[in-house]
Structures are given as C-alpha cells and as structure tokens.
Scaffold this motif. Structure first.
Motif, PDB file in Angstrom:
ATOM      1  N   GLU A 141      72.801  -5.147  91.348  1.00 41.92           N
ATOM      2  CA  GLU A 141      72.183  -4.422  90.238  1.00 41.92           C
ATOM      3  C   GLU A 141      73.210  -4.197  89.146  1.00 41.92           C
ATOM      4  O   GLU A 141      74.368  -3.868  89.414  1.00 41.92           O
ATOM      5  N   ALA A 187      64.630  -2.378  88.701  1.00 45.07           N
ATOM      6  CA  ALA A 187      66.056  -2.649  88.873  1.00 45.07           C
ATOM      7  C   ALA A 187      66.419  -3.932  88.128  1.00 45.07           C
ATOM      8  O   ALA A 187      65.744  -4.950  88.273  1.00 45.07           O
ATOM      9  N   ILE A 210      68.744  -7.065  87.495  1.00 49.13           N
ATOM     10  CA  ILE A 210      69.784  -7.923  88.067  1.00 49.13           C
ATOM     11  C   ILE A 210      70.057  -9.123  87.169  1.00 49.13           C
ATOM     12  O   ILE A 210      70.768 -10.041  87.562  1.00 49.13           O
TER      13      ILE A 210
END
Length: 372
Positions: A232, A32, A34
């Motif tokens: 995200e 993910a 970020i």
C-alpha cells in the motif's frame, strides 16, 4: 445515472477546492491504493491543498498486520514468504494457499517443496493450527483444530518453547495433544533458517507480533520471510480513518466529499450511520462501476472505466511493480481514478495513459521513454 464530462466536473469542483482555503473541507475517499502513479497524484494533490484529507477504506481489511508491524517495528512494514526455502512451516489460522495475496506463488513454491524429484528424499512439513477447515489445512501434515480465540494461546506456547524473550508459555486448549507443542518446537528448532511461521490475516495483532518474533528467533528473516516496504502506498488504520471522516461529516466540516471505487453506505460499520452523516455534506461526488447505494446518495455520479479498459500500474504482493495495459478500449464515456485526480489537480484533459507514462518517465530520469 448522470454522467458528467471531466471538463464540467472540473469547473464545479474547482469552485470549492480552489477557494483559497488550501483544500479545507475537501475529503477524498478511496480504496487501498497500490498504484504508484495514483499514489503520486494524490500526494501532489495533498501538497497543493494541505488542508484536504485522504481516507482509504476497505471493508475486508482487518488492520491486524498493520497494527502488528507498528508494534513490532515502530513503522509500517510489508513482508512476503519464501516457501521454496522453507522446510518446516507453522500456519496460525493462515490459509496462505487460498486466501492470501501471494497465493499463486505460494502454492507453486509449497507444492514444489513436496515433490520427490531430482534425487530429493525429503519433503517440507506443514503444521496447521486453525479455527475452520481451509485449503491450507487440508494440505497439512499435522492439523490441530482450535477456536479462533485460542490461536494466540497456542502461539504463545510455541514462542515460549522457542525461547522468544518476554513470552511466557501458558496452557494450550485442553483438546490439543500434550505432545503437539513440544514436537513442533523441536522440529522448528531443528530447521533454523529454513523454518517459517505464518499468521492469519484475521488474527489479532498479538498473534502477528508473536509470528514476527518467532521468525526472528528461527533465523527466518531474510531467508523464508522477507521484509519490504508496504505494498500500500500509505498504510493506515482504515476503520479509524473512516470513523474520523464520519465525525467530520456529522460536525459539518466536510464541504466536498469525492469517492472513488468505494461503497461505504453499504459496507461501513452500521454504528457509523454513514448514510445519514454523508447527507450533511454539501457536495457529494461519486465515481464507480455501478449505481450502488453510495451512488444513489451522491449528487454527481461519474462512470468509472473497468480495470480491463484502463491504463494504470500496480504493485504485487512482493513489491514488484508492473504497468497495467488495458485489454480493450473503453466501451463508454467513462473515466479512471487517474483522470479524476487529474481533474482535481487541474489537469482536466489528461488521459490515464499519459499520466502513467509521465510518472514512469520521471522515475527513469530520461526523456528516452518509449511508448507503452
């Protein structure tokens, strides 16, 4: 472990990515994301090669919160909690004091709400309905133990008591005291605007949707629960995306698989047979900290800088953005995900420091951006 220089990797990768096919056959697999800078780099790469695909995979990501947001709001929505404003809290299998992204902030605010200082005579109250003993449950004023599958029944009973539209109350587990739900509903309604319902990350989407609805009914939105853009960069159903990737590999639609900071050979669901399907990909490039299961099945392995060695940026649980400054210079000839995407984008010699600085200089909209 064979380490490739960025210049060598670029010359080989370019032969496939820059083949006039607009990136067809290219798959980028990451965790993910970020980091605003990395997200921007990937977005630019996909814009240049629209046939390429980006897949994210986090083995511990349940996807329930994402699915619930789509059901409740029609789009991905992030949220965080203001325990400093909460007087009555209902935790639905949520260990927010220990196992949540904002646990340090949440713990501080929650504990502050229980200090009898500066003339304060009342404390916040915590009701915990949970399936296993947790740090949060141990701090609860009222704790009820139920099976994980029974959390939804309790949530529905509370939501019905609060008058949430379209929710019909049903029977709660037999061992839950009959007076528990009515007393809880009364306490929540008596503290509208200062009440809060928190759903556990591993509870199904239905429980999260009920929590959103209850917070709306209690006037918590904008007070004890704050909705924001997601942390995200591109929220997604990780399992569904990885399943599609496995199918594409099995069908021979993937020529180049670039993996950064993930180990799907180890942690992908067994029924995907990821290792066997990955073997059908013509060229497999891996970047990581260790010679793990995925690295061993890759033809090219690039050593990754540890996060304490690399410049980057990140977004915190409440949306706050910070630049990540390394603690030390890289000990070895390693590279970061920023530099890997830079190679794929044709910026062979770009350093992570320069890429992060350029991104934020562009966001600021001025050339007067000092050194980081």
């Amino acid at each position: 472990m064979a380490a490739l220089t960025r210049r060598t990797a670029a010359s080989h990768i370019a032969s496939r990515v820059w083949s006039g096919r607009q990136g067809a056959g290219l798959r980028l697999l990451t965790g993910a994301v970020i980091s605003p800078t990395l997200a921007d780099q990937i977005a630019r790469l996909l814009a240049a090669y629209p046939q390429a695909q980006w897949i994210q995979w986090e083995a511990a990501e349940s996807g329930a919160a994402h699915a619930a947001a789509l059901q409740a709001f029609g789009e991905p929505v992030g949220h965080h909690y203001r325990f400093d404003r909460a007087k009555v809290i209902l935790s639905l299998d949520a260990d927010f004091l220990y196992a949540s992204a904002g646990r340090l902030r949440y713990a501080l605010d929650f504990v502050d709400g229980r200090r009898l200082v500066d003339g304060r005579t009342g404390m916040n109250r915590l009701y915990a309905v949970e399936s296993t003993p947790t740090t949060t449950g141990l701090k609860a004023d009222h704790r009820v133990a139920v099976r994980a599958a029974e959390i939804e029944a309790v949530a529905r009973a509370v939501a019905a008591g609060l008058g949430v539209a379209g929710v019909a109350g049903g029977a709660v587990p037999a061992h839950v005291a009959p007076a528990f739900v009515p007393a809880l509903v009364k306490d929540l309604l008596a503290h509208k605007g200062a009440a809060l319902v928190v759903a556990g990350e591993h509870q199904p989407p239905a429980v999260h949707v009920l929590a959103h609805a209850m917070n709306e009914a209690l006037g918590a939105v904008g007070q004890t629960v704050i909705y924001t853009p997601t942390v995200e960069a591109r929220p997604a159903d990780h399992l569904a995306d990885l399943t599609r990737l496995a199918a594409d590999m099995d069908a021979g639609r993937v020529d180049l698989l670039v993996m950064a900071g993930v180990n799907p050979v180890y942690d992908a669901p067994a029924d995907l047979s990821f290792a066997e399907r990955m073997a059908k990909v013509r060229l497999r490039v891996f970047m990581g900290l260790h010679e793990d299961e995925t690295a061993r099945l890759s033809q090219w392995v690039l050593p990754e800088t540890h996060f304490l060695e690399a410049w980057s940026d990140t977004r915190a649980f409440d949306g706050t953005v910070s630049v990540v400054q390394p603690l030390i210079a890289p000990l070895y000839e390693c590279h970061s995900a920023h530099e890997l995407i830079g190679v794929l984008s044709g910026r062979v010699d770009a350093k992570a420091y320069d890429l992060v600085r350029e991104f934020w200089q562009a966001q600021q909209g001025t050339g007067a951006f000092g050194p980081m």
